[in-house]
Design a protein around this motif. Sequence first.
Motif: not given
Length: 203
Positions: A144-151, A184-196
């Motif tokens: 559903n999302g990501a945590g990121v570092l930014h400037k 960051i909140w994703f729309a749509p969510p990532l596919e399970p295969a993307d995170l294997e």
Amino acid sequence: MAGPRVQDTIDAGASDDRRGGDRHCTVYRLARIEREGDAGLWRVRNISDHGMMLATTVAVDPGERLQIALSEQTRLTGKVVWTREGRCGVEFDEAVDAVDILRRLAAERQSGDYRPPRLSVHGPAIAVMNKVEYPVEIENLSQNGAGVLHKGELEAGAPLELVLGGDVRRSGVVRWSRDGRAGIWFAPPLEPADLESIRRFAS
């Protein structure tokens, strides 16, 4: 437990099916899998008191040891005893009460503290806002999302597209941003295969 007992989980169709004194429960959820040099979110297909079946496109070999986090509170360990056509059978190091585990997982999901499984990832990504690209660093990923570092470029409420691992792109919105970190909140969510496997995202 011998291999055939784990093999039987292929055919588990009922939510609680007793066979030979063992219980087999069909499950459709993600688990965080940690293995030597890698981690990912794999799909759980079924679980018994002695093992489980996982679905993944990642190459895995019989004898590999896995650490399996069904949630932050529920963790199991075991070894792969068979692989076939994108699925593998895992034998637990110690027998469990599968039905009790599923009950506890259901209770956790209904609690206000539930969080979807996520992966610790350290790698580069690109945040695209108004056609401008900003380099960011991934800290963690879930469907559903990501945590990121930014400037300092990411502001709460801003829509963006996040480019991960060079070939995974997701539209989303910055849910919060402070002190050089953002969620960051994703729309749509990532596919399970993307995170294997986190290897595709690591620097």
